[in-house]
Scaffold this active site. Structure first.
Site, PDB file in Angstrom:
ATOM      1  N   GLY A   1      -8.004  26.477 -31.759  1.00  0.00           N
ATOM      2  CA  GLY A   1      -8.512  27.544 -30.885  1.00  0.00           C
ATOM      3  C   GLY A   1      -9.007  28.743 -31.688  1.00  0.00           C
ATOM      4  O   GLY A   1     -10.041  29.339 -31.364  1.00  0.00           O
ATOM      5  N   ASP A   2      -8.279  29.086 -32.735  1.00  0.00           N
ATOM      6  CA  ASP A   2      -8.735  30.167 -33.616  1.00  0.00           C
ATOM      7  C   ASP A   2     -10.059  29.816 -34.278  1.00  0.00           C
ATOM      8  O   ASP A   2     -10.959  30.652 -34.360  1.00  0.00           O
ATOM      9  CB  ASP A   2      -7.692  30.422 -34.712  1.00  0.00           C
TER      10      ASP A   2
END
Lengths: 407, 407
Positions: free
Chosen positions: A175-176
């Site tokens: 997600g980062d």
């Protein structure tokens, strides 16, 4: 004019990174990989990633990649003198990227308004868990939680009822990384609007949320729910609409992906298994029947794959022209002939480790270039160089800042 | 000059998409979302995604999102007249993006060399499974196999020994999406090099591989293997270096993520569970001991979470200020107050469905804009408009092309 391609297509773009952990530093690294001059500001204690994952003598191996191609300076942003330096540096940068909690940079005297007083066309990219506005904006951003709220975690699981274990997470901060990629897209689009054909010579602001970045990849999930109230469910190692296509076990404990969901490929696979009678049999007639019968069919295939070692199975499938692949580990990636051919596995000399460190090559590849310029630098390695070059500070002035704990 | 912001920051950029399935069309959609004029070329039978996933009257709901903000034209690229039309269109475009197998566009008379005869500064982005060069370049690109070769599938699994089930796949084509994002980055970086400050006014070529795009997100995997021969292993729903942090089961069959791996958060969680005696006890003293003891500790926590319904558990954790989240399904995403506040859940009127379709908003958000212009158009909806506008063809000429099966 002639561009020195070795410098990368973003040569001439200068980026100030006030980032930590993964998302903003990853975005800035992509810009640095493509040739931008990225100046990373760290507190005197350094970005925590310098100690993340496996280390040698307290130095993270991941950092060699995560920090590469940047210039690293230290600044104690709690001091007013450091804040003034950030203002002066930003005035000479095209872009500022940050991933503090929303509002935190304003508290440090670094609000967009004040920064743009000295540099009116500064592009500012914010990355946060939930975005710069709205009822959740002040919540702490944990990557794992953002992935769950984006809908990814629910779908990364075995089929409903197949297991009592929890849904899984990819072993990386996906997600980062995805929000970092979106931030790069926003920055480059804003640069084009600012300076491209009919450019507006103006500032632009990018507001990337981890949750929203993940949600944007969920394909038909939202429209299918909206129109049909259908809640998309996980499908384990398989695909909801095609079978057989999954990872199957081997005699030596490995996994081999087999994608044999077309009629000719399915017939080939059954032939290889000596189960020709199943071609056209009930439960196996066409993709739709196979999808409905997937558990029983996968069990049959797994019984067969389990009788071969991984490489023997791959040889058999490849000879029969059935799409397949080993489930690659780090070792497989590092020795893959295609990756090696394309410079995707590079040995980068890193003085921090007195020798070469294995790096992934540069993505995206533009004009065939794929050279890493330097590995993640030591903490503060470029403080003196940057303050001298951009702010014309002399050694005595920098020594004074150091003595006072500003840098 | 004043920009009409409603048009998006990429207003003025024209992109020709000769893409199908996921990766290239997704990249082109991001560009279209940001305001580029994307002309998507489809064969007379249409992009297969028009029939993927859940449908109403044979029309895919996903298509409403996947095809949005583009102009769709049909061209039978097997005919020489269609190939000439592509040449003429490309001459009026900034960018061409394609995801055929490497070499296929050359066979269609659309090699970069011939396209650049009419448009010398054309930016061309190729997306493929393995890249445009090397020993694997001609292999078929299956997303699931690319994700495995990129190292993601191996890491998306329970801890070694925890399950006999295969590693799982996210329920979306994440490898395709990631390579699409990288292609957008390459295109925008090339546009800046072509037209930005000190622009070189030249063509640039982007070569994105699905496998490499995934590999580039693997963080410390390669350097740790290279230096220590350590093969990174999956960690299920948890994180290799922090515990407790995982999804835990609830009484009603749901899952709740809990991230309580700091000392104060762990103490709060044990307090809530009535197990204060475990704070500082052997196996629970500090993050390192908890990581080593993770299976036993997670079982204890799961025994406790299983005694609460999902919302009761979330209330308890939130009151105690312990970071937590439901594992969101489509229904949770669609009703989330933060997404709704930020326009990330949009009702887009779609004539194909005689009503609104639920769309995800635009990512990245630039200058606060987040408006979808139009949903995925019907097949060939803009053929006449585009041929008229860009090539000055009249209706009779277009009718003749249609009669001959060229459009």
């Amino acid at each position: 004019m002639t561009i020195n391609r070795r410098l990368g297509v973003l040569h001439g773009v200068r980026v100030l990174e006030i980032g930590h952990f993964v998302a903003a530093p990853f975005a800035a690294r992509i810009l640095a990989d493509l040739g931008a001059d990225v100046i990373k500001v760290e507190p005197p204690g350094g970005d925590p990633v310098r100690q993340w994952g496996e280390q040698i003598d307290g130095k993270s191996l991941w950092w060699s990649v995560h920090g590469r191609n940047k210039r690293c300076i230290t600044l104690n942003l709690k001091t007013e003198r450091a804040q003034s330096i950030v203002h002066a540096l930003a005035a000479q940068c095209d872009v500022l990227i940050e991933n503090f909690r929303p509002g935190q940079i304003d508290k440090l005297g670094l609000s967009p308004e004040t920064l743009r007083r000295d540099r009116p066309d500064l592009i500012i990219a914010h990355i946060s868990g939930y975005g710069q506005s709205g009822p959740y904006r002040d919540r702490a951003a944990f990557g794992a939680i953002g992935e769950a709220i984006g809908g990814l975690r629910h779908l990364t699981n075995h089929r409903p009822g197949a297991s009592d274990l929890p849904p899984v997470r990819a072993g990386v901060s996906i997600g980062d990384s995805i929000s970092g990629l979106y931030a790069v897209i926003g920055i480059l689009a804003a640069l084009w609007r600012r300076e491209g054909r009919d450019g507006d010579r103006s500032a632009h602001t990018i507001d990337v949320a981890l949750t929203e970045s993940v949600l944007s990849l969920m394909e038909g999930m939202l429209p299918e729910y909206g129109a049909l109230a259908k809640i998309k469910q996980p499908t384990g190692g398989g695909i909801a609409t095609a079978a057989p296509s999954d990872a199957y076990p081997t005699a030596d404990g490995g996994w081999v992906l087999i994608a044999a969901n077309s009629e000719p490929l399915f017939a080939k696979l059954m032939g290889l298994m000596g189960r020709e009678e199943l071609v056209g049999a009930q439960g196996f007639r066409g993709n739709q029947e196979r999808v409905e019968n997937v558990a029983a069919m996968d069990a049959l295939i797994a019984d067969w794959t389990r009788s071969y070692g991984t490489s023997a199975l791959i040889d058999k499938l490849t000879q029969a022209d059935i799409p397949n692949s080993k489930v690659y580990t780090a070792a497989d990636c590092a020795s893959d002939p295609q990756y090696l051919h394309r410079g995707m596995i590079q040995s980068v000399d890193d003085p921090a480790f007195d020798g070469p460190v294995t790096h992934v090559g540069i993505v995206p590849r533009i004009d065939g270039e794929n050279g890493v310029r330097w590995p993640g630098p030591p903490l503060g390695a470029h403080t003196r160089e940057v303050l001298h070059e951009l702010l014309a500070m002399n050694d005595a002035a920098i020594d004074a800042l150091r003595a006072d704990g500003v840098v």
